[in-house]
Enzyme design. Structure first.
Site, mmCIF file in Angstrom:
data_model
loop_
_atom_site.group_PDB
_atom_site.id
_atom_site.type_symbol
_atom_site.label_atom_id
_atom_site.label_comp_id
_atom_site.label_asym_id
_atom_site.label_seq_id
_atom_site.Cartn_x
_atom_site.Cartn_y
_atom_site.Cartn_z
ATOM 1 N N HIS A 163 -7.722 12.196 -3.412
ATOM 2 C CA HIS A 163 -8.332 11.623 -4.623
ATOM 3 C C HIS A 163 -8.962 12.789 -5.372
ATOM 4 O O HIS A 163 -9.876 13.438 -4.845
ATOM 5 C CB HIS A 163 -9.397 10.600 -4.255
ATOM 6 N N GLU A 187 -7.190 0.854 6.601
ATOM 7 C CA GLU A 187 -8.266 1.836 6.814
ATOM 8 C C GLU A 187 -9.417 1.069 7.476
ATOM 9 O O GLU A 187 -9.777 1.345 8.614
ATOM 10 C CB GLU A 187 -8.695 2.456 5.480
ATOM 11 N N ASP A 242 -7.966 13.367 1.839
ATOM 12 C CA ASP A 242 -8.588 12.190 1.209
ATOM 13 C C ASP A 242 -9.609 12.584 0.136
ATOM 14 O O ASP A 242 -9.274 12.597 -1.044
ATOM 15 C CB ASP A 242 -9.222 11.294 2.292
ATOM 16 N N ASP A 243 -10.839 12.866 0.541
ATOM 17 C CA ASP A 243 -11.909 13.264 -0.391
ATOM 18 C C ASP A 243 -12.631 14.467 0.209
ATOM 19 O O ASP A 243 -13.754 14.349 0.725
ATOM 20 C CB ASP A 243 -12.897 12.099 -0.570
HETATM 21 N N1 HPA Z 1 -10.496 4.542 0.735
HETATM 22 C C1 HPA Z 1 -10.538 3.703 -0.290
HETATM 23 N N2 HPA Z 1 -10.825 4.085 -1.514
HETATM 24 C C2 HPA Z 1 -11.059 5.373 -1.745
HETATM 25 C C3 HPA Z 1 -11.018 6.300 -0.722
HETATM 26 C C4 HPA Z 1 -10.712 5.859 0.586
HETATM 27 O O1 HPA Z 1 -10.663 6.614 1.576
HETATM 28 N N3 HPA Z 1 -11.318 7.495 -1.290
HETATM 29 C C5 HPA Z 1 -11.484 7.304 -2.603
HETATM 30 N N4 HPA Z 1 -11.351 6.004 -2.891
HETATM 31 ZN ZN ZN Z 2 -7.930 7.540 0.093
#
Ligand code: HPA
Ligand code: ZN
Length: 340
Positions: free
Chosen positions: A21, A202, A280-281
């Site tokens: 992201h 998740e 991911d982030d």
């Molecule tokens: N999960 C869901 N939404 C998100 C994530 C994530 O890991 N990172 C940024 N938005």
């Molecule tokens: Zn994500």
């Protein structure tokens, strides 16, 4: 493989990142600098203060801070700078191709123009390709805590920019917002020729992964951890050669797992699933893609062949055309043959 040797192998291994992201690559230093540049009030006095706030006990905890952080992104230049900083970091990790998510609804609802978001990001992506030959795709995510009408309106806004957008995805708060909530907008995206991905499994149950596959017809599943609870689903994902974009340090930080040794990555490979490693982030979860590889390799004692498979999966599971995939797989072969 000895740990040092394994880390060195990971370091220069050619790879793609498929779950990133771009707003999640906003490092505290840049967040602080942009807040000053744009005169945006943030509830933090220093970079250290920001870092201290990065302690999460679940996905929602993180999302609250993630949306707050985005508030400093206002201009096309901000989106360019954010993306460029990520690309430099990815290049250092020998990332050869990236597929980047962005959350337009997190920006347009604050009055930022859709055009500024897409143009800033895609200009940086184009420069990355010019400078390093790093290829890229942009994937527009819908925020699943908002309704389908809002997602439809976002897809409408994207219509003039479809030459810059390869696919759509689904992110934000998972539980209570199943993939089936977005059946129509995903069908329309497909009819426009866009690729489809969705975060599923998740925090949400295996049923959400089933929905993403059966109802949305996704080309790839983001995360997919909880698919491992359903043996039939595991066999199906393996049989259909469905790619899963696993994010080990994210899973740890968001308490999807209690320790990195619980990452499902090895179990997925053992089950014949096309698993990949992603960050991911990274600004929030403590590591870019190579750090994710190193952490799971250490905790799960991954072999050189397994690491090589994970990198190969990142190319095979990408949305690149077959000739480009073949070329990148050959880069892995060449690297492997010339590395002790
Ligand atoms: N999960 C869901 N939404 C998100 C994530 C994530 O890991 N990172 C940024 N938005
Ligand atoms: Zn994500």
């Amino acid at each position: 493989m000895k740990p040092d040797q394994r880390d060195a192998y990971i370091d220069r291994l050619p790879k793609a990142e498929l779950h990133l992201h771009i707003e999640g690559s906003l490092e505290p230093e840049m967040l602080f600098a942009l807040a000053q540049r744009n005169r945006v009030d943030i509830p933090f006095d220093s970079v250290e203060d920001i870092r201290k706030a990065y302690n999460f006990s679940n996905l929602q905890d993180f999302l609250d801070i993630y949306y707050q952080g985005m508030a400093v992104l206002l201009t096309q230049q901000d989106f360019y700078d954010l993306t460029w900083a990520y690309l430099e970091r990815a290049h250092a990790d020998h990332v050869r191709h990236v597929e980047i998510f962005f959350d337009p609804q997190g920006h347009t609802e604050r009055g930022v123009a859709f055009a500024d978001v897409v143009t800033g990001i895609s200009d940086a992506l184009a420069d990355g390709e010019k400078q390093w030959g790093m290829t890229s795709h942009l994937i527009m995510c819908f925020l699943r805590h908002l309704d389908e009408a809002a997602a439809e309106a976002t897809l409408d806004e994207a219509l003039p920019y479809l030459d810059k957008i390869a696919g759509v995805g689904l992110d934000s708060s998972e539980v209570g917002h199943p993939p089936s909530k977005f059946t129509n907008v995903f069908a329309r995206a497909r009819s426009l020729g866009l690729k489809l991905v969705a975060h599923a499994g998740e925090e949400g149950p295996p049923a959400y992964v089933h929905e993403a596959l059966d109802i949305l017809g996704v080309d790839r599943i983001d995360h997919g951890n909880r698919a491992m609870e359903d043996a039939g689903l595991v066999a199906r994902i393996a049989g259909e050669e469905m790619t899963l974009t696993v994010c080990p340090l994210s899973n740890l930080k968001l308490c999807v797992i209690d320790e990195i040794g619980q990452s499902p990555v090895k179990a997925m490979l053992d089950a014949g699933i096309r698993a990949t490693i992603n960050s991911d982030d990274p600004a929030y979860f403590g590591g870019y893609v190579n750090e994710n590889y190193r952490a799971v390799a250490r905790a799960l004692d991954l072999s050189r062949a397994e690491l090589r498979s994970l990198a190969a999966n990142s190319f095979t599971g990408s949305f690149l055309p077959p000739e480009a995939v073949a070329h990148l797989l050959a880069e892995i072969d060449h690297y492997d043959a010339h590395t002790a």
